[in-house]
Design an enzyme around this catalytic site. Structure first.
Site, PDB file in Angstrom:
ATOM      1  N   GLY A   1       0.843  -1.186   0.000  1.00 30.14           N
ATOM      2  CA  GLY A   1       0.000   0.000   0.000  1.00 30.14           C
ATOM      3  C   GLY A   1       0.875   1.231   0.000  1.00 30.14           C
ATOM      4  O   GLY A   1       2.111   1.158   0.004  1.00 30.14           O
TER       5      GLY A   1
ATOM      6  N   GLY B   1       0.868   5.330   1.749  1.00 33.26           N
ATOM      7  CA  GLY B   1       0.222   6.346   2.557  1.00 33.26           C
ATOM      8  C   GLY B   1       0.990   7.637   2.513  1.00 33.26           C
ATOM      9  O   GLY B   1       1.851   7.851   1.645  1.00 33.26           O
ATOM     10  N   GLY B   2       0.676   8.549   3.447  1.00 31.43           N
ATOM     11  CA  GLY B   2       1.338   9.836   3.485  1.00 31.43           C
ATOM     12  C   GLY B   2       2.816   9.721   3.763  1.00 31.43           C
ATOM     13  O   GLY B   2       3.613  10.581   3.378  1.00 31.43           O
TER      14      GLY B   2
ATOM     15  N   GLY C   1       4.776   7.151   2.717  1.00 30.02           N
ATOM     16  CA  GLY C   1       5.443   6.576   1.562  1.00 30.02           C
ATOM     17  C   GLY C   1       4.950   5.160   1.333  1.00 30.02           C
ATOM     18  O   GLY C   1       4.015   4.696   1.982  1.00 30.02           O
TER      19      GLY C   1
ATOM     20  N   LYS D   1       8.237   0.053   5.784  1.00 30.28           N
ATOM     21  CA  LYS D   1       7.660   1.359   5.513  1.00 30.28           C
ATOM     22  C   LYS D   1       8.797   2.270   5.066  1.00 30.28           C
ATOM     23  O   LYS D   1       9.671   2.617   5.859  1.00 30.28           O
ATOM     24  CB  LYS D   1       7.012   1.868   6.804  1.00 30.28           C
TER      25      LYS D   1
ATOM     26  N   ASP E   1      -4.204  10.036  14.706  1.00 30.87           N
ATOM     27  CA  ASP E   1      -4.556   9.644  13.335  1.00 30.87           C
ATOM     28  C   ASP E   1      -5.192   8.255  13.306  1.00 30.87           C
ATOM     29  O   ASP E   1      -4.857   7.408  12.482  1.00 30.87           O
ATOM     30  CB  ASP E   1      -3.324   9.687  12.433  1.00 30.87           C
TER      31      ASP E   1
END
Length: 839
Positions: A526, A528-529, A531, A547, A644
């Site tokens: 996936g 996300g913000g 990376g 990540k 978050d």
């Protein structure tokens, strides 16, 4: 004359029994054609228990209850309508047309019901058993569909099970009466908790711990002297598969009987009988030291001392002025850091050759063990060394009936007994161990345990901790090399992971690149913000999730550093585990445990996948998320606001257990009511109004996000992309409108397959809790301690009515809208970054 007097006495006794407890009857069942009303009763086959109408002392209210008949008194052990009394002599207990056992008032209005889903019209009966258990049975199959033992009030009797389910979170909860004349639910309750090492907790108002028994070791609860072996005769802990743990008691001698009840002031009352004669009536006293956490974290209580609270060796009061006023709840703090903590702060100096003396353990005898114990499956001789290998391990103990216990959270609710308890070994730096020897050299109760070194891997662990310090400080941007032996250093990191799964190694770039097939597109999980996230496979076969910070990321080094600093100090079954980090030039990566079922949004927002989530699985996810947040807010060594929380940041393991991830935006706080920030970070749709609009965040910000998540899980709809014929409404607003229109059932996801009446009521209760979490005013949202308690309480636990919820209509702030348009890809991690500026 004497004979006449005796006869008159018997007549008077019979008349009293008639007026107060009703007619004596050999009948032990209620059928569709036989009911009880007025002064009628049914009896168990041995006439020891009766079921009927009664009024408490000094009260005219009437209740349906079960009572035990001894030679000297009558003790009510269960009440059906404890919170809804009958106000006159009318009332009927009967089998209804749908097969439920119901209580109706004089106007045939429903007062109480067994409330189970049945299709047994005219085929069920209620029977009062010899155990005192009232059971509702299907006459055709013989199956028990409801029983009073599973819905207790304030009393436990032999063979009753005090149970808790690991998966569903359902618990048998005992709730005290308000007073002797008012049996409605009082302020105190009791339930079985900490199921890995089961113990009984007593609560005030359902959420605040009052006192606890400590873990059960097969004979006694090791955390209390109130309940000695003699009082606990016949008690045992049992298991139903891997899901249910229960506490029960029974007597081999059928002539023995006992009633254990929770009094209106939170004490335990024990009544013992033999041949229906009372042989014991005792209330177990609660000392000042039994009150939960009276001395705060790292404080120990001793009733023989004055004052009763003192700091553990190696600790000092956090707030000396408060301690002088004998307010000890702020607890104590460590005087000197542990060895590994010093290494993390001064890693480069350690590598340069400075010697750090080992930590060790101080033995405290006859102790009540702290709360939040963890278990380790090792022999006694390995318990201490395993704790020493883990920098987060603060203490350990060993009990032959339980095994190795260790603690990685603040040591809370400690007490020193004059006898009993266990030996508790607290971890101290070498300098404080010397002081402890001097302070306790005249005492035989405290023993110095010299630290066990890790052997050949010791230097490797020093190096890894040093690298972690460098990583956390971000003082070097070039690749760290081991000039002596590169291959040996890599092997050392592997050894470190095996020796201590809680340490955090620095991975070589080549290792991570090889594991992910050079970050091949096919390995992408996936984006996300932060990376992209890649799946990887280490040489030893361990699957990982990597990540990788994108150079174009809107987050960057600050969030990377923050995530390392925060999550490396956390460990909880509902938080994703960080295995290590990698820094190589401009490359910054975090290495996590791999979650095979990806993220929650991949299930609940997918029309096919969400069919796999029945209500049991969804509630397990809800409760797991709640417990993870509670750990962050209250139980971890640091108090953390996630900021978050959303479906894409909830990962699912192979058993669909939830794990909170992505701590790049998390904030460590010191218990302030609210913190003001000029930089609002988070995701549109999950942010609380006071945070999105004013930059104010607190624990209640996460509570709001949890409420949104709860509504999404129940409905299967996204809050951020909700669409209906009234496009200005958010999911929260749509749900709130349904609630006010008394049509909230239509919110429930139609793909929930196990939607019986019991499940539906449970779901509606969760929606109610969600509304409490998304209240517009932050202070009106419950803390996570209350949320967890409400989720696990039964339907008799009253929930306050929700007030106005926040963001009924969609937010039209241009800064929020433009930064947060989520696409439909799973695991999207878009982040809102908003500057709050004065006008």
């Amino acid at each position: 004359m004497g004979s006449t007097t005796h006869t008159n006495f018997l007549h008077a006794l019979i008349m009293f029994s008639f007026i107060f407890f009703g007619f004596t009857s050999a009948r032990d069942t209620i059928t569709s054609s036989q009911f009880i009303t007025g002064s009628e009763t049914i009896s168990s086959s041995d006439s020891v228990f009766k079921l009927g109408f009664f009024s408490p002392q000094n009260s005219t209210n009437r209740y349906v209850g079960i009572w035990y008949l001894s030679e000297s008194d009558i003790t009510v052990i269960w009440i059906a309508n404890r919170n809804q009394p009958l106000l006159d002599s009318s009332g009927t207990l009967k089998i209804s047309g749908d097969g439920n056992l119901v209580l109706l008032d004089g106007k045939d209005q429903l007062v109480w019901s067994s409330n189970v889903s049945t299709n047994m019209a005219n085929s069920s009966t209620a029977q009062l058993l010899r155990s005192g258990n009232l059971v509702l049975q299907d006459n055709i199959t013989g199956q028990t569909i409801w029983e009073s033992f599973k819905h207790p009030c304030d009393a436990a009797v032999p063979t009753m099970r005090i149970s808790a389910n690991r998966i569903t979170g359902e618990k048998t909860r005992f709730i005290s009466r308000k007073s002797a004349s008012d049996p409605s639910t009082g302020s105190f309750s009791a339930s079985l908790e900490r199921l890995d090492a089961p113990e009984v907790f007593f609560w005030v108002n359902g959420t605040r711990p009052f006192w606890r028994t400590g873990p059960w070791n097969g004979r006694i609860f090791i955390g209390t002297t109130m309940m000695s072996t003699g009082y606990l005769y016949g008690w045992s802990v049992g298991y139903e598969g891997n899901e249910t743990v229960y506490l029960t008691y029974s007597f081999a001698d059928q002539s023995a009987f006992g009633i254990l009840s929770l009094t209106p002031i939170g004490k335990l009352r024990l009544l013992r009988y033999y041949n229906r004669k009372q042989v014991l009536d005792i209330e177990l006293e609660i000392s000042d030291c039994d009150v939960y956490g009276v001395c705060g974290p790292f404080g120990s209580c001793n009733t023989q001392n004055s004052p009763i609270c003192s700091c553990l060796s190696g600790y000092e009061p956090r707030n000396l002025e408060e301690w002088k006023r004998q307010n000890w709840t702020s607890g104590c703090v460590r005087k000197e850091p542990l060895k590994c903590e010093r290494m993390r702060k001064n890693g480069s100096e350690v590598v340069a050759g400075q010697v750090q003396e080992d930590d060790g353990f101080l033995k405290l005898a006859t102790m009540k063990v702290p709360d939040f114990a963890e278990r380790l499956d090792v022999e006694e001789e390995q318990c201490g060394p395993q704790c020493l290998k883990n920098c987060s391990c603060l203490a350990y103990a060993f009990d032959t009936g339980i095994g190795c216990l260790y603690w990685i959270t603040d040591l809370i609710d400690l007490q020193q007994f004059s006898s009993g308890g266990v030996d508790l070994f607290i971890r101290l730096p070498h300098s404080e161990l010397k002081n402890a020897v001097n302070n306790h050299k005249s005492s035989r109760k405290n023993t110095l345990i010299i630290a066990v070194t890790v052997g050949a891997a010791g230097a490797i662990i020093l190096a890894a901790c040093a690298y972690l310090a460098i990583c956390a400080k971000h003082t070097r941007k070039r690749r760290v090399k081991d000039s002596e032996n590169q291959s040996h250093r890599l092997i050392g990191v592997k050894k470190q992971v095996k020796l201590d799964e809680h340490e955090l190694p620095l991975f070589d770039f080549e290792v991570v690149a090889t594991a992910t097939n050079n970050f091949h597109l096919s390995n992408t999980l996936g984006k996300g913000g932060f990376g992209p996230v890649y799946k990887g496979l280490l040489p030893d076969g361990q699957e990982i999730a990597v990540k990788r910070l994108s150079r174009a990321s809107g987050q960057g080094a600050e969030e990377f550093m923050n995530e390392v600093a925060v999550i490396s100090k956390l460990q909880h079954r509902n938080l994703v585990r960080l295995l290590g980090c990698c820094i190589d030039g401009d490359e910054k990566m975090l290495v996590y445990e791999f979650m095979p079922n990806k993220s929650l949004d991949a299930f609940i927002f997918d029309p096919l996948q969400r069919k796999l989530l029945d209500w049991t699985k969804r509630f397990n996810i809800i409760e797991g998320i709640a417990r993870g947040i509670l750990y962050l807010h209250r139980d971890s060594r640091l108090r953390i606001i996630h900021r978050d929380l959303k479906a894409s940041n909830i990962l699912l393991d192979a058993e669909m257990n939830p794990k909170i991830s992505d701590f790049g935006l998390a904030r460590i706080y010191k218990g302030e009511d609210e913190v003001n920030t000029r930089r609002v970070v988070g995701t549109y749709g999950y942010m609380a109004p006071e945070y999105a609009m004013e930059g104010l965040f607190s624990e209640k910000s996460d509570v709001y996000s949890f409420g949104v998540l709860l509504l999404e899980i129940v409905s299967g709809r996204r809050n951020t992309s909700f669409r209906n014929h009234e496009k200005s409404l958010s999911l929260i607003g749509f749900a709130w409108r349904l609630w006010n229109e008394d049509d909230i059932r239509s919110l429930i996801d139609s793909d929930i397959s196990d939607l019986g009446s019991g499940s539906e009521n449970h779901i509606l209760r969760c929606i109610h809790i969600a509304f409490l979490c998304v209240q517009e005013v932050a202070k009106e949202r419950p803390p996570m301690t209350s949320v967890v308690s409400m989720l696990n309480s039964d339907e008799t636990f009253h929930l306050p009515p929700p007030k106005q919820v926040a963001f009924v209509h969609k937010q039209y702030s241009s800064s929020l809208e433009s930064s947060s348009q989520e696409n439909q890809c799973n695991s999207n991690n878009n982040v809102t970054l908003t500057e709050i500026r004065g006008r």
